[in-house]
Design a protein around this motif. Sequence first.
Motif, PDB file in Angstrom:
ATOM      1  N   GLU A  94       0.845  -1.192   0.000  1.00 45.81           N
ATOM      2  CA  GLU A  94       0.000   0.000   0.000  1.00 45.81           C
ATOM      3  C   GLU A  94       0.880   1.242   0.000  1.00 45.81           C
ATOM      4  O   GLU A  94       1.912   1.284   0.663  1.00 45.81           O
ATOM      5  CB  GLU A  94      -0.920   0.006   1.217  1.00 45.81           C
ATOM      6  CG  GLU A  94      -1.950  -1.102   1.195  1.00 45.81           C
ATOM      7  CD  GLU A  94      -2.858  -1.071   2.407  1.00 45.81           C
ATOM      8  OE1 GLU A  94      -2.628  -0.247   3.316  1.00 45.81           O
ATOM      9  OE2 GLU A  94      -3.793  -1.885   2.442  1.00 45.81           O
ATOM     10  N   CYS A  95       0.439   2.242  -0.727  1.00 48.07           N
ATOM     11  CA  CYS A  95       1.176   3.497  -0.865  1.00 48.07           C
ATOM     12  C   CYS A  95       1.251   4.226   0.475  1.00 48.07           C
ATOM     13  O   CYS A  95       0.252   4.319   1.192  1.00 48.07           O
ATOM     14  CB  CYS A  95       0.474   4.359  -1.916  1.00 48.07           C
ATOM     15  SG  CYS A  95       1.226   5.977  -2.157  1.00 48.07           S
TER      16      CYS A  95
ATOM     17  N   GLU B 158      -3.541   3.605  -1.106  1.00 49.34           N
ATOM     18  CA  GLU B 158      -4.104   2.768  -2.169  1.00 49.34           C
ATOM     19  C   GLU B 158      -3.121   1.621  -2.452  1.00 49.34           C
ATOM     20  O   GLU B 158      -1.924   1.750  -2.215  1.00 49.34           O
ATOM     21  CB  GLU B 158      -4.325   3.584  -3.443  1.00 49.34           C
ATOM     22  CG  GLU B 158      -5.408   4.628  -3.321  1.00 49.34           C
ATOM     23  CD  GLU B 158      -6.784   4.010  -3.135  1.00 49.34           C
ATOM     24  OE1 GLU B 158      -7.084   3.004  -3.811  1.00 49.34           O
ATOM     25  OE2 GLU B 158      -7.551   4.524  -2.305  1.00 49.34           O
TER      26      GLU B 158
ATOM     27  N   ILE C 108      -0.491  -0.699  -4.259  1.00 47.85           N
ATOM     28  CA  ILE C 108       0.532  -0.516  -5.287  1.00 47.85           C
ATOM     29  C   ILE C 108       0.427  -1.711  -6.224  1.00 47.85           C
ATOM     30  O   ILE C 108       0.401  -2.860  -5.775  1.00 47.85           O
ATOM     31  CB  ILE C 108       1.946  -0.449  -4.662  1.00 47.85           C
ATOM     32  CG1 ILE C 108       2.034   0.732  -3.694  1.00 47.85           C
ATOM     33  CG2 ILE C 108       3.011  -0.344  -5.747  1.00 47.85           C
ATOM     34  CD1 ILE C 108       3.326   0.790  -2.905  1.00 47.85           C
ATOM     35  N   SER C 109       0.375  -1.456  -7.524  1.00 48.72           N
ATOM     36  CA  SER C 109       0.179  -2.535  -8.489  1.00 48.72           C
ATOM     37  C   SER C 109       1.346  -3.526  -8.444  1.00 48.72           C
ATOM     38  O   SER C 109       2.488  -3.170  -8.140  1.00 48.72           O
ATOM     39  CB  SER C 109       0.039  -1.966  -9.896  1.00 48.72           C
ATOM     40  OG  SER C 109       1.274  -1.446 -10.336  1.00 48.72           O
TER      41      SER C 109
ATOM     42  N   ARG D 286       4.243  -2.557 -10.696  1.00 51.10           N
ATOM     43  CA  ARG D 286       5.150  -1.554 -10.121  1.00 51.10           C
ATOM     44  C   ARG D 286       6.053  -2.179  -9.080  1.00 51.10           C
ATOM     45  O   ARG D 286       7.244  -1.891  -9.031  1.00 51.10           O
ATOM     46  CB  ARG D 286       4.360  -0.395  -9.510  1.00 51.10           C
ATOM     47  CG  ARG D 286       5.253   0.554  -8.719  1.00 51.10           C
ATOM     48  CD  ARG D 286       4.851   1.973  -8.846  1.00 51.10           C
ATOM     49  NE  ARG D 286       5.592   2.843  -7.955  1.00 51.10           N
ATOM     50  CZ  ARG D 286       6.835   3.265  -8.176  1.00 51.10           C
ATOM     51  NH1 ARG D 286       7.479   2.922  -9.256  1.00 51.10           N
ATOM     52  NH2 ARG D 286       7.433   4.057  -7.309  1.00 51.10           N
TER      53      ARG D 286
ATOM     54  N   ARG E  86       5.564   3.983  -2.909  1.00 52.26           N
ATOM     55  CA  ARG E  86       4.462   4.789  -3.393  1.00 52.26           C
ATOM     56  C   ARG E  86       3.888   4.180  -4.665  1.00 52.26           C
ATOM     57  O   ARG E  86       4.600   3.559  -5.442  1.00 52.26           O
ATOM     58  CB  ARG E  86       4.931   6.210  -3.712  1.00 52.26           C
ATOM     59  CG  ARG E  86       5.353   6.999  -2.513  1.00 52.26           C
ATOM     60  CD  ARG E  86       5.810   8.399  -2.911  1.00 52.26           C
ATOM     61  NE  ARG E  86       6.116   9.174  -1.740  1.00 52.26           N
ATOM     62  CZ  ARG E  86       7.306   9.174  -1.148  1.00 52.26           C
ATOM     63  NH1 ARG E  86       8.295   8.452  -1.626  1.00 52.26           N
ATOM     64  NH2 ARG E  86       7.491   9.893  -0.063  1.00 52.26           N
ATOM     65  N   CYS E  87       2.609   4.430  -4.899  1.00 55.28           N
ATOM     66  CA  CYS E  87       1.995   4.040  -6.168  1.00 55.28           C
ATOM     67  C   CYS E  87       2.581   4.945  -7.255  1.00 55.28           C
ATOM     68  O   CYS E  87       3.238   5.950  -6.968  1.00 55.28           O
ATOM     69  CB  CYS E  87       0.475   4.162  -6.094  1.00 55.28           C
ATOM     70  SG  CYS E  87      -0.124   5.844  -5.882  1.00 55.28           S
ATOM     71  N   THR E  88       2.314   4.601  -8.483  1.00 53.79           N
ATOM     72  CA  THR E  88       2.891   5.357  -9.604  1.00 53.79           C
ATOM     73  C   THR E  88       2.478   6.820  -9.565  1.00 53.79           C
ATOM     74  O   THR E  88       3.310   7.709  -9.737  1.00 53.79           O
ATOM     75  CB  THR E  88       2.461   4.729 -10.937  1.00 53.79           C
ATOM     76  OG1 THR E  88       2.828   3.347 -10.930  1.00 53.79           O
ATOM     77  CG2 THR E  88       3.143   5.401 -12.111  1.00 53.79           C
TER      78      THR E  88
END
Length: 85
Positions: free
Chosen positions: A47-48, A53, A55-56, A59, A68-70
């Motif tokens: 999770e970011c 949210e 994180i894929s 990524r 962090r997420c993108t």
Amino acid sequence: MPNTSTRPLGGRVVADIADLANDRAQWHLDLALAARKPAPVRVSLEECVDCDEPISQARRLAAPGCMRCTDCQVLNEKEGARHAR
């Protein structure tokens, strides 16, 4: 006007002196890089840290140790670039 890149200087031409200086600088750089210890590989967060949210998976595989997420990473880098001026 003579070409200054091949102008005689103390028995050598200027190009030779520049080549020697570049070779020595490269040698020092190679030594410094060889002496570096590799950075420890961290586990990517799921999770970011900024928006909480997920994180894929793509990524997390592409950037091991990501936090962090993108979208948040892009914002973070833009913020850092703005402060670097």
